[in-house]
Design an enzyme around this catalytic site. Structure first.
Site, PDB file in Angstrom:
ATOM      1  N   TYR A 181       0.833  -1.203   0.000  1.00 34.53           N
ATOM      2  CA  TYR A 181       0.000   0.000   0.000  1.00 34.53           C
ATOM      3  C   TYR A 181       0.869   1.255   0.000  1.00 34.53           C
ATOM      4  O   TYR A 181       1.682   1.465   0.901  1.00 34.53           O
ATOM      5  CB  TYR A 181      -0.941   0.023   1.197  1.00 34.53           C
ATOM      6  N   LEU A 206     -17.807   0.296   1.183  1.00 35.54           N
ATOM      7  CA  LEU A 206     -18.560   1.549   1.030  1.00 35.54           C
ATOM      8  C   LEU A 206     -18.784   1.909  -0.439  1.00 35.54           C
ATOM      9  O   LEU A 206     -19.303   2.990  -0.742  1.00 35.54           O
ATOM     10  CB  LEU A 206     -17.845   2.704   1.743  1.00 35.54           C
ATOM     11  N   ALA A 207     -18.408   1.001  -1.347  1.00 34.14           N
ATOM     12  CA  ALA A 207     -18.657   1.187  -2.785  1.00 34.14           C
ATOM     13  C   ALA A 207     -18.097   2.510  -3.310  1.00 34.14           C
ATOM     14  O   ALA A 207     -18.687   3.149  -4.173  1.00 34.14           O
ATOM     15  CB  ALA A 207     -20.153   1.079  -3.078  1.00 34.14           C
ATOM     16  N   GLY A 244     -18.134   5.341  -2.213  1.00 32.95           N
ATOM     17  CA  GLY A 244     -18.982   6.506  -1.986  1.00 32.95           C
ATOM     18  C   GLY A 244     -20.043   6.735  -3.036  1.00 32.95           C
ATOM     19  O   GLY A 244     -20.738   7.754  -3.002  1.00 32.95           O
ATOM     20  N   VAL A 245     -20.209   5.796  -3.973  1.00 29.75           N
ATOM     21  CA  VAL A 245     -21.172   5.969  -5.066  1.00 29.75           C
ATOM     22  C   VAL A 245     -22.581   6.206  -4.528  1.00 29.75           C
ATOM     23  O   VAL A 245     -23.357   6.987  -5.102  1.00 29.75           O
ATOM     24  CB  VAL A 245     -21.148   4.735  -6.000  1.00 29.75           C
ATOM     25  N   THR A 263     -23.276   7.277  -1.341  1.00 32.43           N
ATOM     26  CA  THR A 263     -23.311   8.140  -0.151  1.00 32.43           C
ATOM     27  C   THR A 263     -22.670   9.502  -0.385  1.00 32.43           C
ATOM     28  O   THR A 263     -22.032  10.061   0.511  1.00 32.43           O
ATOM     29  CB  THR A 263     -22.615   7.446   1.032  1.00 32.43           C
TER      30      THR A 263
END
Length: 313
Positions: free
Chosen positions: A49, A220-221, A223-224, A226
């Site tokens: 990372y 959380l995808a 943010g798509v 939210t």
């Protein structure tokens, strides 16, 4: 016990070879504080990372915060090599590589051990016996306490487990309301549409049968649903975002907790991994377990059907 996990891939600055700066350490410290406020105590890393910078800035936070290491659990991954020997990506779970990469992670994290080591991806050139030998040595040295895997099927875990002296604790997979192959594959057996999903059938069942926690990355995808607007949202994405907001109001919670609660409602015992670095969004995940308990069957299915853009068979 189900829990939310904080994924540290976003910490440490860019993916370039440039060193991290003080501002990146401050960002990591704020994310850790927000995660603790949200009741999160397991922090997920990988040696690759940000080219190791995610672990490095986290290590600086640990060093600057007395007592923090005793309050949290750390997991990291090894097995992927980037930009080496003329290859953009290759896998390496050889005994020597596992030992080398774990020792490097420990130095960056400024700790003597990690609570969990995940094998990041299967390596076709390394047999289970060689992996088991490396893991056994690391555990004997006290550098690794428990073992998990990532991106593996039930059959691959079974082959590995045959050679291990320690149980596989977790399997980290991409799972969300947006990335639903894990779920679609369960219900599309005997339907032509089943061929559209590559998720290995039986993996969820294998993990449940052997008490292997499913850790869901990308939960959380991105943010798509939210508030992080995609450039050209599909009608299903727009409708799902509206429904998530509506349910957040009904449950007196947040859109983030609705998305995570939807995952945690599944009986497989899914532990979502969140990757946002925004402290507000991290804290917005604190209500996920309650929402999972409160969510009705009808609302769970409504979210699924809305996200897929069509009814289930």
């Amino acid at each position: 016990m189900q829990e939310v996990i904080y994924g540290c891939m976003g910490l440490g600055g860019s993916w370039s070879g440039e060193p991290h700066a003080g501002e990146h350490v401050d960002e990591a410290a704020a994310a850790v504080e927000a995660a603790l406020d949200a009741g999160i105590t397991l922090f997920d890393h990988a040696d690759i990372y940000r080219g190791g910078k995610s672990e490095a800035v986290f290590g600086e936070v640990l060093a600057a915060t007395p007592g923090l290491r005793d309050r949290i659990r750390l997991q990291t991954k090894c097995g992927i090599r980037l930009n080496e020997r003329g290859l953009q990506t290759h896998y390496d779970l050889s005994r020597e590589a596992i030992l080398e990469r774990v020792n490097e992670s420990l130095k960056r994290l400024r700790t003597d051990y990690v609570d969990i080591l995940l094998l990041h991806r299967p390596d076709p050139l390394t047999g289970p016996a060689e992996v088991a030998a490396a893991v056994g040595q690391l555990m004997a040295e006290g550098k690794v306490r428990q073992l998990g895997v990532s991106n593996m099927s039930g059959a691959q875990i079974e082959a590995l487990q045959d050679r291990l002296e320690t149980p596989v604790l977790a399997n980290q997979l991409e799972m969300s309301l947006l990335k639903r192959a894990w779920l679609e594959s369960q219900v599309l057996v005997n339907h032509a549409e089943h061929l559209d999903y590559s998720f290995p059938h039986g993996t969820l069942e294998y993990c449940a049968r052997h008490s292997i926690t499913l850790q869901a990355y990308g939960s959380l995808a991105k943010g798509v649903y939210t508030g992080v607007e995609p450039e050209s949202p599909t009608s299903a994405e727009a409708a799902t975002a509206d429904l998530v907001a509506e349910l957040a109001g009904e449950y007196g919670s947040t859109g983030e907790s609705v998305l995570l609660g939807w995952l945690m409602k599944h009986p497989a015992g899914i532990a979502p991994v969140i990757g946002t670095t925004n402290p507000g969004r991290i804290r917005a995940c604190s209500d996920a377990a309650r929402v999972a308990q409160a969510m009705s069957r009808a609302d769970w299915y409504k979210l699924w059907v809305t996200a897929r853009g069509s009814s289930i068979p």
